[in-house]
Every structure is written in C-alpha cells, then in structure tokens.
Scaffold this motif. Structure first.
Motif, PDB file in Angstrom:
ATOM      1  N   ASP A 161      -0.887   3.632  -2.896  1.00 15.46           N
ATOM      2  CA  ASP A 161      -1.818   4.357  -3.770  1.00 15.46           C
ATOM      3  C   ASP A 161      -2.934   3.466  -4.292  1.00 15.46           C
ATOM      4  O   ASP A 161      -4.040   3.940  -4.557  1.00 15.46           O
ATOM      5  CB  ASP A 161      -1.054   4.969  -4.952  1.00 15.46           C
ATOM      6  N   ASP A 162      -2.664   2.179  -4.462  1.00 15.64           N
ATOM      7  CA  ASP A 162      -3.675   1.278  -5.022  1.00 15.64           C
ATOM      8  C   ASP A 162      -4.409   0.483  -3.941  1.00 15.64           C
ATOM      9  O   ASP A 162      -5.091  -0.490  -4.238  1.00 15.64           O
ATOM     10  CB  ASP A 162      -3.035   0.326  -6.034  1.00 15.64           C
ATOM     11  N   GLU A 163      -4.250   0.876  -2.663  1.00 20.03           N
ATOM     12  CA  GLU A 163      -4.912   0.173  -1.569  1.00 20.03           C
ATOM     13  C   GLU A 163      -5.956   1.060  -0.898  1.00 20.03           C
ATOM     14  O   GLU A 163      -5.909   2.292  -0.993  1.00 20.03           O
ATOM     15  CB  GLU A 163      -3.891  -0.281  -0.520  1.00 20.03           C
ATOM     16  N   MET A 164      -6.885   0.416  -0.208  1.00 18.03           N
ATOM     17  CA  MET A 164      -7.921   1.126   0.534  1.00 18.03           C
ATOM     18  C   MET A 164      -7.387   1.494   1.910  1.00 18.03           C
ATOM     19  O   MET A 164      -6.736   0.694   2.570  1.00 18.03           O
ATOM     20  CB  MET A 164      -9.169   0.223   0.661  1.00 18.03           C
ATOM     21  N   SER A 165      -7.642   2.732   2.341  1.00 19.28           N
ATOM     22  CA  SER A 165      -7.132   3.182   3.634  1.00 19.28           C
ATOM     23  C   SER A 165      -7.836   2.469   4.784  1.00 19.28           C
ATOM     24  O   SER A 165      -8.926   1.910   4.626  1.00 19.28           O
ATOM     25  CB  SER A 165      -7.336   4.697   3.778  1.00 19.28           C
ATOM     26  N   MET A 180     -16.510   0.762   5.175  1.00 17.35           N
ATOM     27  CA  MET A 180     -17.127  -0.284   4.363  1.00 17.35           C
ATOM     28  C   MET A 180     -17.585  -1.450   5.244  1.00 17.35           C
ATOM     29  O   MET A 180     -18.669  -2.005   5.038  1.00 17.35           O
ATOM     30  CB  MET A 180     -16.140  -0.785   3.309  1.00 17.35           C
ATOM     31  N   GLN A 181     -16.764  -1.813   6.213  1.00 14.26           N
ATOM     32  CA  GLN A 181     -17.129  -2.910   7.103  1.00 14.26           C
ATOM     33  C   GLN A 181     -18.371  -2.568   7.924  1.00 14.26           C
ATOM     34  O   GLN A 181     -19.234  -3.412   8.158  1.00 14.26           O
ATOM     35  CB  GLN A 181     -15.958  -3.247   8.031  1.00 14.26           C
ATOM     36  N   ALA A 182     -18.462  -1.307   8.368  1.00 13.77           N
ATOM     37  CA  ALA A 182     -19.631  -0.868   9.141  1.00 13.77           C
ATOM     38  C   ALA A 182     -20.901  -0.949   8.297  1.00 13.77           C
ATOM     39  O   ALA A 182     -21.999  -1.143   8.827  1.00 13.77           O
ATOM     40  CB  ALA A 182     -19.427   0.556   9.637  1.00 13.77           C
ATOM     41  N   VAL A 199     -14.359  -6.126   1.978  1.00 15.66           N
ATOM     42  CA  VAL A 199     -13.241  -5.231   1.642  1.00 15.66           C
ATOM     43  C   VAL A 199     -11.993  -6.050   1.349  1.00 15.66           C
ATOM     44  O   VAL A 199     -11.759  -7.096   1.953  1.00 15.66           O
ATOM     45  CB  VAL A 199     -12.960  -4.241   2.796  1.00 15.66           C
ATOM     46  N   PRO A 200     -11.172  -5.585   0.412  1.00 16.42           N
ATOM     47  CA  PRO A 200      -9.928  -6.302   0.106  1.00 16.42           C
ATOM     48  C   PRO A 200      -8.890  -6.081   1.202  1.00 16.42           C
ATOM     49  O   PRO A 200      -8.966  -5.097   1.959  1.00 16.42           O
ATOM     50  CB  PRO A 200      -9.480  -5.650  -1.209  1.00 16.42           C
ATOM     51  N   GLU A 201      -7.919  -6.941   1.299  1.00 17.70           N
ATOM     52  CA  GLU A 201      -6.863  -6.810   2.290  1.00 17.70           C
ATOM     53  C   GLU A 201      -5.961  -5.634   1.937  1.00 17.70           C
ATOM     54  O   GLU A 201      -5.635  -5.398   0.781  1.00 17.70           O
ATOM     55  CB  GLU A 201      -6.028  -8.093   2.340  1.00 17.70           C
TER      56      GLU A 201
END
Length: 636
Positions: free
Chosen positions: A552-556, A563-565, A570-572
């Motif tokens: 729940d607290d992580e980026m999919s 975000m990379q594009a 971006v965080p791990e």
C-alpha cells in the motif's frame, strides 16, 4: 525591383507538395474554401490589431475578400486587404509547416488516396491545397502599416523550391494567383467559383466579392427602360457571422462548413452545440467535437483552445483559458460582450468573467460528450480518438470528476475483447450480490492484465474486473478513488479484501491455512531477506503458486515506468511476495528438507512473480541459468 532569390522548401513541405500534385483529394474544390478562410482570418487579425493602431488601415477600413479569374490565361486570383505579411513572415508561413508530429504524419501515409487525403486534412495544410489544381502559385503580399515598396512576391511550381522578390504593392494584404493545370481549367469559370463560395464560405463574416461587368441601358419586357449599371464588385455571401444568427436559420451543412473553417479540418464534426447566454454574463459559444484527433493532441504544450471574439471582433486564436487541458480537442469559438476589446492572455488568466465562462463551457462540453455517449457507434469513434486525453480529467478537474468518470470506458473480464467499451455505470449494474467495491488491474498490455494471477479468485467468484493497460491508467486511478460511493480497488495492491463476498467458512479456513503456513512463511523470509518487503500466504490465487503484490505504501510497477519515462527519479519498490499454500508446488516445497534446494525454488518463484507483475527482470540471465539448473536436476 530586386533580383529573385531561390529558397528550398522544408523537407516536409516537399513531401506534402508531391502528395498535393498527385491530387489526393477527391473533392478538389475545397482549395477555394481553404484560401478564402485564410483570407478572412487575415482580415480578422487586422481588425484586432487596428483596435490599438488604426493607422494600419491606411485610410481604408472596409475589409473584404475578392475573387477574380481569367479564363484565357487559366488563372484564379483570391485577394484580401487584411493584415498581409512581411518578407520574414512569408518565408516562415509559406516555406515551412509549423506543426509538431510531421514525422509521425508522413510515416502514417498508406498510399491509399482516400485515406491519405483524410490524414492531410487532419494535419491542417490549408494554403498548400492550392497545388491540388495549380501547377504554379504566385503570392503577392504587403504587411499592413508597411510602405508600398515593401511588398514581397513568392512564386513556386511545387517542385521543392520557391522564389522571393521584393516588389511594390500599392494595397496592403495578400493576393494569391493560381495558375491552373490544363485539366483543372474548369475552375476559371465565374459560375463555378461563385457556386463554390456560396457552398463553403457563405458564413464568412466579411464580404466575399466577385467582379460584375458594366451593363448598358436595355429595354425591359414591358417596354420600360432598364438603366445601365457601372462595373462593380458584389458580395456573394451573407457576410454575417454565423454564430450571431438564430439556430433555426442555420442548416446542418452550414454548421459543418463553419467547423471546417474554424478548425481547418477536412472531416465533419461528430457533434456541435450553439448556445447564447444572457444574464450576469453575456456571450455566445459554438462548440464542436471533432471526429478525428489532430497529430499534436498529445503535446500538452502545443496551442489549443477556442477562437475568441469580443463583440464580434476577432481577438485571438487558441484561447486555451476557456477550456481545461483534458478537453483540448474541443473546437469552436466564444464571442463575449463582457470582456474588453484590448484583452490579453495575461488578463484572461486572472479574470473572474473568464473563470465563470470556463466553468460553463466545460460543463457544456461534458454534456455534449454525454449526449454523444447515447449513440454507441458514434461514441466508439469518439473514444478511439480522444479517450486517452479524457482520462486526464479525473486528475485535473475534481469538481467534475463524477461526470467525467461516467464518460470513461474500459476493457473488462465481462467480455473477451481488448476494446474499451465498458462504462463504470454498466459495471456497477452487473455487480454480484454482496459486492461493494469496483475491482480493476493495471498492466503493460491487455493480455498481461487479462491473464494476471491476481484475477484468479475474482474470476472463480464471477466478479468482473476492469482491465487497464494504457500508461495513463495508473496515474488516472491514483485520483479516481471511488465511483457512485464505491471504492476503486486495484487487485494487485495490498491485501485483497472481499468483504461479504467471502462467507464465514472461507474466512475460518483462511485463518487456519495462515496458521498452518507460519513455518513456511518464516523459511521463505529467511531465503529472500530484503529482496521483498514482506512474505505472506494469499487468498487471491487459485491456479498459480505465487505472485508479487504492490504494498500500500509503495509505487506500482506501472507508475514507476510512467515516472521513469518522464525522466523522474523513483523510489525502490520491492513488493510483497504472496504464496498459495494449496498449490502442489508450494506444498512440495513445504516438505523440502534441503535448504539449498528450497532456496533455489523460492528464488525461481520470485523471479516468475516479478516477470508476471513487472513484465521484465533486472537480471534475466541469472533467472535463465537458475531455471536451466533446476531442469537438469529434475531430468536426472
């Protein structure tokens, strides 16, 4: 006069001219519509600039477009006394195409004349349509306010170059002479040209004039004398702004032609709305939903918006402040009685009147789209062209989020198709008894979403899942968190809570399985360490041994790629490793006593889960090596 200078066209123009020369258009007469529209725009721009500097009129404030022809010479001339062009403007406007997406445009040309002509129209190349019927085009122009000896002559035969020469031109404005091809001489005919103008340009708000020969005194049928008339120029159009007329007086064909005038599109619009508002604010709007997306639609920085008029005086093209970005495909105009004639883009940004009109126009646009949605076939056309832009709406316009959500369409497990045809309202109507959430999944492709292991238990229970595979979907859903009071749940995130969809017996069984699997979970945690955020048993799997779930607290994974594009750090994201303890592979591993063998299989399951969830592995070579080693052991 100076000596003519030869200049080469921009590469894209050379390609475009070749297409024009080979007559891609089945309806050749539209060249007149495009050139008359350009002339009318030039007059509008002069009228606006003259508000702050009436010396630009140079003593003649009557604006008009004139059309003449010479049958013997095979020429047609369209002239205006509008804003005109300087030498630099001629090179910029007639030597290049100032449009983004040119490479994509030409890569999509198919060689099919009918299809390619639609693409050209979609691209918007009004002036170059002259080469549909002409093998040589001469443009003589002088900018308003410039001296007579500062005129410029531009000449091209459409062969990849053009000449420029300084000339003396007594009148401001632009004169375009088309030297017709032998097989196009039919256009050097007075009746033919008049009928074209009446058909396509009757709505032009300034006179479009044709030369009328002088007549001698004649005897009438009853013996009365018909007086002689001098030679003169006479208007053949209504010369009345279309949007100022009553809706009951305007035909559908007139609305369609006016759309093509304001948008420089060649296709008919899907829908339009003509509205006059009186009261606290007074304005008239004429909005259109196009049937084709422009090539630069996904360039959010490119100019878009409505044509702005104040008290029927043209102010600016692309007044973007009146339409939110997610509706940037909307075309049309706004004529306000409340704004000052000297309004600027900066003034518009902070103007309360502007904001009120923006709110009203946004509401009307959404109503138009909602009305279009009642026609399934028409809406499928709209969604294919503009659906991905409309998906920006929930994030940009929270006030209209529910209205926008009703207009969204998705693929789903309800049918076996990647077509985005399912509305949220239809989904809610099909919800099974006890279901109080809307379930969806995001993935890199439709196939990946459809076949994701995260759907297994939901498919078993007959619960529909929305399948999302566009890059924008993950971003959109981070804002669209509920619909019709029902939470939107990503089945690949966190714990999958099914609520009343699970009976008490299932819940008790799950608790028992979790307790029985405690030792297995501890062993897996030791093997994986900090490679994952956590390890647990799952209820979401029925056929697969394991899966990777976004905490729940992580980026999919999809948001990370988005975000990379965009070049953003971006965080791990490690994810939660979930095991299906009822799967034969997991049960066999639970009995495995060799810790090295156990670790190898767990590592393999994790790699499989990462591949399924993220579509790629950081170290695919190690995965292949590990897989080969296990195969060799099994083969012994």
């Amino acid at each position: 006069m100076s000596q003519p200078e030869v200049h080469g066209f921009q590469t894209e123009v050379k390609q475009l001219l070749q297409l024009m020369i080979h007559s891609l258009y089945s309806n050749k007469e539209i060249f007149m519509r495009e050139l008359v529209s350009n002339a009318a725009d030039a007059a509008d721009k002069l009228r606006y600039k003259a508000l702050s500097d009436d010396s630009l009129y140079q003593g003649d404030g009557s604006l008009r477009v004139r059309i003449s022809h010479d049958k013997d010479a095979g020429t047609v001339t369209i002239s205006d006394n509008g804003i005109g062009m300087s030498r630099d403007e001629v090179i910029e406007n007639l030597g290049t195409i100032a449009k983004s997406g040119t490479a994509e445009f030409f890569s999509n040309l198919s060689g099919d004349a009918a299809k390619d002509s639609q693409l050209i129209g979609q691209f918007g190349v009004g002036f170059y349509s002259a080469f549909i019927v002409a093998d040589k085009v001469t443009v003589r122009t002088r900018a308003a306010g410039a001296a007579a000896d500062q005129g410029v002559e531009w000449v091209s035969e459409g062969e990849g170059s053009f000449t420029l020469e300084d000339i003396t031109k007594e009148e401001r404005g632009t004169e375009i002479t088309l030297h017709l091809r032998e097989d196009e001489k039919e256009f050097a005919d007075d009746w033919r040209l008049r009928s074209i103008v009446t058909k396509y340009s009757d709505h032009i708000s300034i006179p479009v004039e044709f030369y009328k020969e002088a007549t001698e005194e004649q005897d009438g049928p009853d013996g009365e004398k018909i007086p002689a008339t001098p030679a003169s120029w006479e208007a053949v159009n209504k010369a009345e702004a279309l949007w100022t007329r009553s809706k009951s007086e305007i035909s559908d064909d007139e609305y369609k032609e006016f759309y093509k005038h304001v948008s420089h599109d060649f296709a008919d619009p899907l829908k339009w709305s003509h509205n006059r508002v009186e009261g606290k604010h007074e304005y008239t709007s004429l909005l259109y939903i196009p049937s084709k997306a422009p090539w630069d639609m996904f360039n959010r920085e490119h100019k878009h918006g409505l044509k702005l008029y104040v008290q029927r005086v043209f102010i600016m093209d692309d007044a973007e402040v009146f339409m939110p970005n997610y509706l940037r495909f909307m075309k049309g105009l706004l004529d306000s009685n409340d704004l000052p004639l000297n309004v600027s883009r900066e003034i518009l940004q902070d103007n309360k009147v502007t904001q009120a009109m923006r709110t009203a126009l946004t509401k009307r646009s959404l109503q138009m789209i909602s009305g279009l949605a009642q026609d399934e076939e028409a809406y499928a056309t709209f969604w294919k062209e503009f659906g991905q832009v409309l998906k920006e709406g929930p994030a940009e316009d929270s006030g209209n989020q529910e209205k926008i959500a009703k207009l969204l369409r998705f693929a789903s497990t309800h049918n076996d198709s990647s077509a985005e045809t399912v509305s949220l309202e239809a989904y809610v109507e099909r919800m099974v008894e006890g279901q109080d959430k809307i379930y969806y999944i995001t993935a890199d492709s439709y196939a990946a979403a459809k076949n994701s292991p995260h759907l297994e238990v939901l498919r078993k229970k007959g619960i529909e899942v929305l399948l999302m595979s566009e890059r924008i979907d993950e971003w959109m859903m981070s804002y669209l968190t509920e619909f019709d009071g029902k939470a939107m749940v990503n089945v690949s995130r966190g714990n999958l809570e099914l609520g009343e969809l699970e009976d008490q017996a299932e819940k008790e069984q799950q608790e028992q399985i979790e307790k029985q699997s405690e030792d297995l979970v501890k062993r897996v945690k030791v093997v994986l360490g900090d490679k994952v955020k956590d390890v647990r048993v799952t209820t979401r799997l029925t056929d697969s041994p394991a899966c990777l779930v976004t905490a729940d607290d992580e980026m999919s994974a999809q948001m990370i790629k988005l975000m990379q594009a965009a070049g953003q750090p971006v965080p791990e994201s490690k994810g939660v490793f979930e095991l299906n303890p009822e799967h034969p592979i997991v049960q066999k591993l639970d009995q495995e006593q060799d810790e090295q063998e156990f670790a190898a299989w767990i590592e393999l399951l994790l790699s499989q889960a990462q591949l399924s969830e993220r579509g790629s592995l950081e170290d695919p070579s190690s995965f292949i090596k590990q897989l080969n080693e296990l195969w060799l052991k099994l083969a012994k």
